[in-house]
Write an enzyme that holds these catalytic residues in place. Sequence first.
Site, PDB file in Angstrom:
ATOM      1  N   HIS A  41     -68.582  42.385  -6.325  1.00  0.00           N
ATOM      2  CA  HIS A  41     -67.542  42.996  -7.172  1.00  0.00           C
ATOM      3  C   HIS A  41     -66.182  43.046  -6.492  1.00  0.00           C
ATOM      4  CE1 HIS A  41     -70.092  44.624 -10.429  1.00  0.00           C
ATOM      5  NE2 HIS A  41     -71.030  44.677  -9.506  1.00  0.00           N
ATOM      6  N   CYS A  79     -70.788  39.831 -11.774  1.00  0.00           N
ATOM      7  CA  CYS A  79     -72.103  40.469 -11.874  1.00  0.00           C
ATOM      8  C   CYS A  79     -72.740  40.192 -13.242  1.00  0.00           C
ATOM      9  CB  CYS A  79     -71.954  41.955 -11.576  1.00  0.00           C
ATOM     10  SG  CYS A  79     -73.501  42.774 -11.213  1.00  0.00           S
ATOM     11  N   GLU A  98     -63.399  43.556  -7.972  1.00  0.00           N
ATOM     12  CA  GLU A  98     -62.578  44.574  -8.656  1.00  0.00           C
ATOM     13  C   GLU A  98     -62.851  45.978  -8.124  1.00  0.00           C
ATOM     14  OE1 GLU A  98     -65.445  43.717  -9.513  1.00  0.00           O
ATOM     15  OE2 GLU A  98     -66.382  45.049 -10.982  1.00  0.00           O
TER      16      GLU A  98
END
Lengths: 237, 83
Positions: A203, A86, A205
Amino acid sequence: MKVGVVTFPGSNCDYDSYALVRHVMRENVEFLWHKSTDLQSCDLIILPGGFSYGDYLRSGAIARFSPIMESVIKFANSGGLLLGICNGFQMLTECGLLPGALIRNDSIRFRSHNVYLKVEETSSAFTNAYASETVIKLPIAHGDGNYYIIGEELRQLEDDGRVLFRYCDREGNLTKESNPNGSVNNIAGIVNMERNVLGMMPHPERAGEKILGSVDGLKVFESVKAALSTLTTAGKA
Amino acid sequence: MTGSLKKATVYVKLKDGVLDPEGKTIQKALSQMGYSEFLSVRTGRFFELEIEANGSDIDSRIDEVCSKFLANPVIENYKVEKQ
């Protein structure tokens, strides 16, 4: 595996990366302060999501000149594995480690929801744990995620198979409707020519535990772990 | 010793062909307000700089700052006006 997560003023996904590596994968992880220049011998460096420097000037444009970035660029240029998520992806295009630029979403809306992605290339340090052509679900949260690249650079990117992730629908079709920001060719994540630097808007994560709605992102980190252990084995042989 | 103070304004805008959704939205709003002759709006921003000129080549220093930092040459053009 030892992972370094860089914290910039305004980063807000640094803890997500940290938590995934430490508590889900049970691997070593350190926060690296943006004013430091020491990467603490990490095997993977993560430039996390967030709004470094309030997105002033352009997203990632100021963070890109943080003291630690000089070490990060050196690390990447000597083959170190670098993942920009990002805002981290925006930093990577700003500093020229990845081509193109990330401009305002074509809808001008900040888009925060889950998207489907097609994993296009599995022969990379970041995607080797995925089956080819898999459709995965990851969250996005960005206002400037519209990947812009034209001409020869785009052709090269596509010819080299350096697009690892594309926005798609649930069935894996690359449609206009499934593209949340207007990115060229539905591009969501790319690697550099040497394939050791990945930038992606979604994302992974934040999708590493069932309770978070998806575990589809975990394989990005498992891929890195596998790639690193291959390197270590090769080094010892 | 301090040099003389110079001023410059830097205008940065998206290159032609790069999507400017903000400009497009402003144009649509204008049209809805009855200003339909405004066919296109492109947005940009400007920076007012105060520079202590102490002998070094001020033009190339401004240029460096623009191409390295104030504008992203991949998507933007810039124009410098010195006062």
